[in-house]
Design an enzyme around this catalytic site. Structure first.
Site, short mmCIF file in Angstrom:
data_model
loop_
_atom_site.label_atom_id
_atom_site.label_comp_id
_atom_site.label_asym_id
_atom_site.label_seq_id
_atom_site.Cartn_x
_atom_site.Cartn_y
_atom_site.Cartn_z
CB SER A 15 -14.30 -15.48 0.12
OG SER A 15 -14.06 -14.71 -1.02
CG HIS A 60 -9.56 -20.29 -9.63
ND1 HIS A 60 -10.16 -19.09 -9.31
CD2 HIS A 60 -8.49 -20.40 -8.81
CE1 HIS A 60 -9.50 -18.52 -8.31
NE2 HIS A 60 -8.47 -19.28 -8.00
CB CYS A 73 -13.12 -20.28 -7.95
SG CYS A 73 -13.52 -19.70 -9.62
#
Ligand SMILES: [Zn+2]
Length: 630
Positions: free
Chosen positions: A337, A381, A394
């Site tokens: 991420s 989310h 997310c």
């Protein structure tokens, strides 16, 4: 007259003889001059009483940014054997147990390191003093054995700095062949890795020569008076950008007492310290100066300072934990991420989204065709904009953003942000990483063998993309420094033996392809990761300084997920970027974020004058010009 004639002939003959004699003498003299006197070795061959002994120069000292020694020299003894003076069946068998080597190893080293039968071939460096005492006391037992006071490279063990210092070692035959112009001699010490290798020409200095008189039996009489010694020229000293305090924090941050990281069952109440595998890079984004760099597990570079034995080499090179892998610049990992900032930047800059763009809600993932791509948060989310998508990390948002950006643009922006190529750091053996392009996929899967689904994974730093921790740190330096990326580097100052000082100025490497407004949105996302109500790195919040960053949890096919955090502080005027990777440690928020926090904290506390005096590593003795003792 006849008599006169005879005498005349006699005189002629006499003249002839004299002339011939002079000629012969002249000729012999010429040969002697050309072959013998011009060749020191041949003089030795002739009378076998003068030994040409190289004097190793003092290798340059390596300092941290505050002038604290990171790498220095210490005195040590080197034992050599002069092949022509060695007594077969006596010298080597007697020497073997004293040097802790077997006779075959010694013979091999004599053969390999002897430049001539009359010159000492180094057998072992860094021989303990009690072994030297035996050689001294029982001199007659060791014909042909020579020892001399030398110096050996000494690395601070506490700093575990081998990721950037590298180490020295004996020059190999291949290295001599590859560098015919270098003044390498068999047995010479040269830089093998890291700064030691990169700056070997500066650090090494120039070898000197001493002439030692010995008897026919090999007994040393002292320095030969007929020939002046050539003094060695010391190497240059290097000052690095490393901050020893931050470096210490980095290595300590990777250590843990958490049993999750150990296979060992607890025997007592006190948990042992476990060295986790991973990498930490800390850089000043304003200059590219590297403040700390560590690779764990590492190795003790002092091991290589002496003459490493085959079994020692075997143990290090086949260790399943890969201590020789320099993780910050040669470890390739999916960025997870932490890569979402690249996807965000590409989306904003190419105009496919703006700050407020929302996508289909995250319901614990995203349905693409007949496949459901999961979000890390099973509960989902919901709907959020780009900044909150960064805050919560997310996956569903970034899958959809990746699709909009596309493979081509993702590749283009990633390359412009320094991925898929070397940073150009002043260290050897850096790897480029991998950023997949359309051409790459075509080659790998065939022209119609792949779909857009691949970009979903790239967008969240999974799939085929591979980065080094240094590349990620560099990218975040660019974000921290409003787009200007300085070349990461270590050496800031070179001090020559004559006192001349060369300052190495920071170099702009490239500009991130993002406008100031794009960068502002990216930075706001990073701020919320720490300060937002749903941020994944809330545990970095503190009252002393502002900090931001991004967590990452990277799946990898070889085991547990890798844990990432990259961030910087203070947010308003960033001075330090820290990239922390912990291998197979799980969630970035749980492991890598607190690791990075410890490093940032030491830097910030030091800046604020709040750093408690830490146990600094023992200052290492520096060796000045040492007298050679034959
Ligand atoms: Zn989600």
């Amino acid at each position: 007259m006849h008599k006169t004639t005879l005498s005349h002939i006699g005189r002629l003959q006499a003249t002839y003889v004299v002339v011939t004699g002079v000629f012969v003498l002249f000729f012999v003299g010429l040969i002697k001059l050309q072959i013998f006197e011009h060749s020191e070795l041949a003089t030795l061959a002739e009378n076998n009483r003068i030994r040409v002994v190289p004097i190793e120069p003092r290798r340059g000292v390596v300092f941290d940014r505050q002038g604290r020694v990171i790498v220095g020299d210490r005195p040590s003894y080197t034992v050599s054997v002069v092949p022509a003076e060695e007594r077969k069946g006596l010298t080597i068998p007697h020497l073997a147990p004293i040097l802790d080597l077997d006779t075959t190893q010694i013979r091999r080293r004599v053969k390999r390191n002897a430049a001539s039968p009359y010159q000492p071939a180094p057998i072992r460096r860094d021989v303990p003093f009690d072994a030297i005492a035996v050689l001294e006391e029982q001199n007659s037992e060791f014909p042909g054995v020579n020892y001399q006071l030398d110096r050996v490279r000494e690395y601070s063990v506490d700093l575990r700095a081998e990721a950037f210092t590298g180490h020295v070692g004996e020059v190999s035959e291949q290295e001599m062949e590859r560098n015919p112009q270098a003044d390498y001699r068999l047995g010479s010490t040269i830089g093998k890795k890291g700064v030691e290798k990169q700056y070997d020409d500066l650090l090494r200095g120039v070898e000197g020569t001493a002439f030692i008189e010995v008897t026919a039996l090999g007994e040393v009489l002292g320095e030969y008076k007929g020939k002046e010694r050539v003094p060695p020229v010391p190497g240059c000293d290097l000052t690095l950008s490393i901050d020893n305090d931050v470096q210490l924090a980095a290595i300590q941050a990777l250590d843990t007492q958490d049993q999750k990281f150990s296979n060992m069952k607890l025997q007592s109440d006190s948990a042992p310290i476990i060295h986790r595998a991973g990498a930490i890079v800390a850089i000043d984004p304003r200059t590219g100066e590297i403040l700390a760099m560590t690779s764990a597990p590492g190795f003790d570079p002092n091991t290589f300072s002496g003459m490493i034995t085959d079994s020692m080499w075997q143990a290090i090179s086949t260790d399943p934990a890969h201590p020789l892998l320099n993780r910050p610049l040669a470890g390739l990992y999916p960025p997870g991420s932490t890569f979402k900032l690249l996807t965000l930047g590409a989306g904003l800059e190419s105009g496919v989204i703006d700050e407020n763009t929302t996508f289909r809600p995250c319901l614990g993932g995203y349905q693409f065709g007949n496949r459901f791509f999961k979000c890390w948060e099973k509960r989902g989310h919901g709907v959020q904009n780009s900044i909150h998508a960064v805050e919560m990390s997310c996956d569903a948002y970034f899958y959809q953003l990746g699709l909009k950006v596309g493979v081509d643009q993702m590749y283009r922006y990633a390359m412009l942000c320094g991925f898929g190529k070397k940073t150009g750091v002043d260290l050897p053996s850096e790897l480029s990483g991998l950023m997949p392009s359309v051409q790459y996929y075509d080659k790998r899967y065939g022209k119609n063998g792949w779909t857009k689904a691949l970009v979903l994974n790239t967008a969240i730093g999974q799939g085929e993309v591979l980065t080094t921790p240094l590349q990620l740190a560099q990218f975040y330096c660019g974000i921290a420094n409003w787009g200007t990326v300085y070349k990461p580097h270590l050496v800031t100052k070179v001090t020559h033996p004559n006192g001349r000082v060369d300052q190495i100025e920071p170099q702009v490497s490239f500009q991130l392809p993002f406008s100031r407004s794009t960068l502002a949105i990216m930075r706001e996302g990073l701020r919320l990761v720490v300060e937002g109500g749903s941020g994944t790195a809330r545990r970095l919040r503190n009252n002393l300084y502002s900090v931001c960053g991004k967590t990452g949890t990277a799946q990898n096919p070889h085991g547990e997920d890798h844990s990432w955090f990259v961030g910087f502080a203070p947010i308003e005027n960033p001075e330090i970027v820290v990239c922390a990777l912990v291998e197979n440690a799980g969630h970035g928020s749980e492991v890598a974020a607190p690791v990075a926090k410890k490093v940032i904290e030491v830097y910030m506390k030091k800046k604020l004058g709040l750093l408690e005096p830490q146990q600094q590593p023992e200052p290492m003795a520096q060796v000045g010009a040492k007298e050679l003792r034959p």
